[in-house]
Design a protein around this motif. Structure first.
Motif, PDB file in Angstrom:
ATOM      1  N   GLN A   1      -9.260 -16.016  -4.153  1.00  0.00           N
ATOM      2  CA  GLN A   1      -7.936 -16.554  -3.845  1.00  0.00           C
ATOM      3  C   GLN A   1      -6.844 -15.978  -4.718  1.00  0.00           C
ATOM      4  O   GLN A   1      -5.656 -16.254  -4.488  1.00  0.00           O
ATOM      5  N   TYR A   2      -7.212 -15.150  -5.714  1.00  0.00           N
ATOM      6  CA  TYR A   2      -6.207 -14.572  -6.613  1.00  0.00           C
ATOM      7  C   TYR A   2      -6.092 -13.057  -6.452  1.00  0.00           C
ATOM      8  O   TYR A   2      -5.664 -12.358  -7.380  1.00  0.00           O
ATOM      9  N   GLN A   3      -6.437 -12.543  -5.307  1.00  0.00           N
ATOM     10  CA  GLN A   3      -6.310 -11.098  -5.106  1.00  0.00           C
ATOM     11  C   GLN A   3      -4.845 -10.674  -5.081  1.00  0.00           C
ATOM     12  O   GLN A   3      -4.524  -9.527  -5.392  1.00  0.00           O
ATOM     13  N   TRP A   4      -3.965 -11.595  -4.707  1.00  0.00           N
ATOM     14  CA  TRP A   4      -2.535 -11.264  -4.740  1.00  0.00           C
ATOM     15  C   TRP A   4      -2.075 -11.041  -6.187  1.00  0.00           C
ATOM     16  O   TRP A   4      -1.171 -10.226  -6.445  1.00  0.00           O
ATOM     17  N   VAL A   5      -2.681 -11.746  -7.139  1.00  0.00           N
ATOM     18  CA  VAL A   5      -2.348 -11.534  -8.553  1.00  0.00           C
ATOM     19  C   VAL A   5      -2.769 -10.130  -8.984  1.00  0.00           C
ATOM     20  O   VAL A   5      -2.045  -9.432  -9.719  1.00  0.00           O
ATOM     21  N   MET A   6      -3.949  -9.693  -8.532  1.00  0.00           N
ATOM     22  CA  MET A   6      -4.418  -8.346  -8.873  1.00  0.00           C
ATOM     23  C   MET A   6      -3.478  -7.291  -8.299  1.00  0.00           C
ATOM     24  O   MET A   6      -3.200  -6.264  -8.947  1.00  0.00           O
TER      25      MET A   6
ATOM     26  N   LEU B   1       5.121  -9.938  -3.207  1.00  0.00           N
ATOM     27  CA  LEU B   1       3.691 -10.217  -3.086  1.00  0.00           C
ATOM     28  C   LEU B   1       3.344 -11.659  -3.431  1.00  0.00           C
ATOM     29  O   LEU B   1       2.220 -12.102  -3.173  1.00  0.00           O
ATOM     30  N   LEU B   2       4.274 -12.402  -4.021  1.00  0.00           N
ATOM     31  CA  LEU B   2       4.026 -13.820  -4.292  1.00  0.00           C
ATOM     32  C   LEU B   2       3.810 -14.611  -3.005  1.00  0.00           C
ATOM     33  O   LEU B   2       3.152 -15.665  -3.018  1.00  0.00           O
ATOM     34  N   ILE B   3       4.333 -14.105  -1.903  1.00  0.00           N
ATOM     35  CA  ILE B   3       4.160 -14.806  -0.617  1.00  0.00           C
ATOM     36  C   ILE B   3       2.691 -14.841  -0.224  1.00  0.00           C
ATOM     37  O   ILE B   3       2.256 -15.774   0.474  1.00  0.00           O
ATOM     38  N   LEU B   4       1.898 -13.873  -0.671  1.00  0.00           N
ATOM     39  CA  LEU B   4       0.489 -13.816  -0.284  1.00  0.00           C
ATOM     40  C   LEU B   4      -0.346 -14.915  -0.930  1.00  0.00           C
ATOM     41  O   LEU B   4      -1.505 -15.088  -0.561  1.00  0.00           O
TER      42      LEU B   4
ATOM     43  N   ASP C   1      -5.159  -1.135  -3.991  1.00  0.00           N
ATOM     44  CA  ASP C   1      -5.932  -0.769  -2.810  1.00  0.00           C
ATOM     45  C   ASP C   1      -7.182  -1.629  -2.661  1.00  0.00           C
ATOM     46  O   ASP C   1      -7.501  -2.107  -1.559  1.00  0.00           O
ATOM     47  N   THR C   2      -7.897  -1.844  -3.756  1.00  0.00           N
ATOM     48  CA  THR C   2      -9.135  -2.618  -3.687  1.00  0.00           C
ATOM     49  C   THR C   2      -8.866  -4.088  -3.388  1.00  0.00           C
ATOM     50  O   THR C   2      -9.711  -4.766  -2.784  1.00  0.00           O
ATOM     51  N   ALA C   3      -7.726  -4.599  -3.775  1.00  0.00           N
ATOM     52  CA  ALA C   3      -7.400  -6.001  -3.506  1.00  0.00           C
ATOM     53  C   ALA C   3      -6.842  -6.210  -2.107  1.00  0.00           C
ATOM     54  O   ALA C   3      -7.165  -7.211  -1.444  1.00  0.00           O
ATOM     55  N   LEU C   4      -6.026  -5.283  -1.616  1.00  0.00           N
ATOM     56  CA  LEU C   4      -5.291  -5.535  -0.375  1.00  0.00           C
ATOM     57  C   LEU C   4      -6.010  -5.058   0.877  1.00  0.00           C
ATOM     58  O   LEU C   4      -5.785  -5.624   1.950  1.00  0.00           O
ATOM     59  N   LEU C   5      -6.846  -4.039   0.794  1.00  0.00           N
ATOM     60  CA  LEU C   5      -7.567  -3.623   1.997  1.00  0.00           C
ATOM     61  C   LEU C   5      -8.500  -4.720   2.510  1.00  0.00           C
ATOM     62  O   LEU C   5      -8.497  -5.021   3.710  1.00  0.00           O
TER      63      LEU C   5
ATOM     64  N   LEU D   1       0.826  -1.210   0.000  1.00  0.00           N
ATOM     65  CA  LEU D   1       0.000   0.000   0.000  1.00  0.00           C
ATOM     66  C   LEU D   1       0.861   1.261   0.000  1.00  0.00           C
ATOM     67  O   LEU D   1       0.530   2.250  -0.663  1.00  0.00           O
ATOM     68  N   CYS D   2       1.955   1.238   0.732  1.00  0.00           N
ATOM     69  CA  CYS D   2       2.869   2.385   0.736  1.00  0.00           C
ATOM     70  C   CYS D   2       3.499   2.576  -0.646  1.00  0.00           C
ATOM     71  O   CYS D   2       3.543   3.698  -1.169  1.00  0.00           O
TER      72      CYS D   2
END
Length: 549
Positions: A334-339, A446-449, A378-382, A277-278
């Protein structure tokens, strides 16, 4: 009772309908979402509305005006030419305005963790009400302030109010919308209000300042903050009563104990989301204070209104990206990390194109794609941060969204202070290349997510009480019309199957002598205790040992 004009309804009737509306659980969630969206819209409008107002206003009141001494030019023929004084320069204007802009984010950086701590312990409504009240007073001070010191104080006070209002609002949405798809949609709407406030505030402030004066835009925003706070007071009383009744029905009158914020920061998945996010807000934070000067230098025919509206067209791809992310997150959660990776990659790639644009029209494309990437992240990670709290910690959201707010503030606190210096020392191209390299370098982390959705709790998992295991009783079986009931077993002297078999065998041996002579008892082969008892009529009855669950 008096009749309300235009709607032609009695005041008591309207009040009754409003009260019923406030008590409806579905309507409560909608009203809470509206209150939060208005608060976030106001906060970001207050953040950006000063951009076209304050620099010009500070020049008009002589905050740092200075007259240069006469300039002496030596011509080629040796003649000295002295130009008259009167050329005005503004000493330390860039630094002072940058510090004024960044003071809100700097204060909010330290206030947000305090707000998260308070929210986790005293609920969401009081901290959010405090934040809206502080925003009301800070905006009023902006309207009537006439010096740099007063405006700086108002800007810092706004950071205090924003820390409580933003953190409380995001946490309230996560608490109200517990289903993943609904939470993503609600947070996406809140992010849309944030974007709309940031992009519409500069033209809003500039137009009103030009035709109505400095006070008008700030008074409009302060009045809106006051009305939003009143609506929050009206709706939260029935909401809190409904919450208490729900907890009493579940046998838990108190809220669950929250996870400390330091423990959430130590969670590697939450830390990764906060870092992303930062990073996602670094392009905006670094470009906003530098792009206007760069456009004036590289685009000679550019006008003031084009510089002011350079960010406004980006609102369209931002909203489209929010809509697309909400749709994809609902179908493929389950693919929000891809977004998130896609969004951060878009930001990094199109940051390279910004310094090579030579016209206003071509500049809108990379800025629009940067905003598209920001909306994706923002929409994927919040919602993902709320999900991580649900499955790995306690479902209390004040601290985790305080971490998210700190992530935003960190970018906007650093950007205005160092972006101008980087651009002046190394060039605007180097600034954008650095932004692109930094954001692209964060993508592999972000692949860790991708592992967080391997475990999804069952819907009724929270209803299972592991502290109360099922009662262990022996089961009775019926063979040949002989029946045993669990009530025949002494629960105080519960026995395992070996003890039960041994005692049963001893009891039968003791009663053998009392049986009639025509009856005989014989043991059946095998290890289990099974007796066959027959009488002269040939009736047989068998008893099978009981077993526990």
């Amino acid at each position: 009772m008096p009749i309300i004009p235009f709607i032609n309804k009695d005041v008591a009737e309207v009040a009754k309908k409003a009260n019923d509306r406030f008590r409806d659980p579905k309507a409560q969630r909608t009203i809470v979402l509206v209150i939060v969206c208005v608060a976030l819209l106001l906060d970001n409008m207050l953040y950006m509305v000063i951009v076209p107002i304050i620099p010009e206003y500070l020049r008009s009141i002589g905050a740092w005006e200075e007259i240069l001494p006469p300039v002496i030019w030596v011509l080629e023929n040796g003649t000295n030419v002295t130009l008259p004084p009167g050329v005005i320069t503004y000493m330390n204007e860039d630094v002072s305005v940058g510090v004024l802009f960044a003071s809100k984010a700097l204060i909010q950086l330290f206030i947000s963790p305090v707000a998260g701590y308070c929210i986790d312990r005293i609920d969401y409504d009081l901290p959010m009400m405090f934040g809206l009240t502080v925003m009301f007073f800070s905006t009023a001070i902006f309207a009537f302030g006439k010096s740099y010191g007063v405006l700086f104080f108002a800007r810092a006070l706004q950071g205090v109010g924003s820390g409580f209002a933003d953190t409380g609002g995001l946490a309230m949405i996560a608490d109200r919308y517990t289903e993943e798809g609904e939470r993503t949609k609600a947070l996406g709407l809140a992010l849309g209000c944030i974007s709309f406030g940031s992009l519409v505030a500069p033209p809003f402030g500039g137009i009103l300042y030009e035709f109505a004066g400095k006070k008008v835009p700030f008074l409009i925003l302060s009045t809106t903050a006051l009305l939003d706070g009143i609506l929050l007071l009206l709706v939260m009383r029935p909401v809190k009563h409904a919450e208490l009744m729900e907890r009493l029905d579940k046998g838990a009158p108190h809220k669950p104990q929250s996870t400390p914020i330091w423990r959430l920061i130590m969670d590697p998945y939450i830390a990764l989301c906060a870092g992303a996010l930062c990073c996602s807000n670094i392009p905006l934070a670094f470009l906003e204070p530098t792009i206007a000067l760069w456009m004036e230098k590289t685009m000679p025919n550019i006008s003031e209104w084009q510089i002011g509206l350079v960010w406004l067209p980006a609102f369209v791809p931002y909203i489209c990206s929010i809509y697309l992310t909400v749709y994809l997150a609902k179908r493929y959660p389950q693919y929000q990390w891809v977004m998130a990776i896609a969004g951060l990659s878009l930001e990094g790639l199109f940051s390279f194109f910004v310094p090579f644009c030579t016209t206003f029209g071509t500049l809108m494309l990379p800025i629009g794609m940067v905003c598209w990437g920001i909306a994706l992240i923002d929409t994927a990670l919040l919602p993902t941060m709320g999900y991580l709290v649900d499955i790995r910690h306690t479902s209390v959201y004040g601290s985790v969204y305080a971490i998210a707010d700190v992530s935003y503030c960190l970018a906007y606190a650093i950007g205005p202070m160092i972006a101008g210096k980087i651009a002046s020392n190394y060039g605007f191209v180097a600034l954008n290349v650095g932004i692109g390299v930094f954001t692209l370098a964060y993508c592999p982390f972000l692949l860790i997510l991708r592992t967080i959705y391997m475990y999804k709790p069952l819907e009724n998992e929270t209803n299972v009480l592991l502290d109360d295991p099922p009662q262990k009783n022996f089961r009775a079986y019926m063979m040949n019309n002989l029946e045993m009931h669990p009530a025949d077993i002494d629960n105080k002297n519960m026995q395992n199957h070996l003890e039960f078999s041994k005692n049963q065998q001893e009891n039968l041996k003791n009663t053998m002598d009392t049986l009639p002579n025509e009856r005989k008892v014989k043991k059946m082969p095998g290890n289990n205790l099974l007796f066959e008892i027959s009488d002269k009529n040939g009736d047989t009855r068998g008893i099978l040992e009981s077993d526990s669950d």
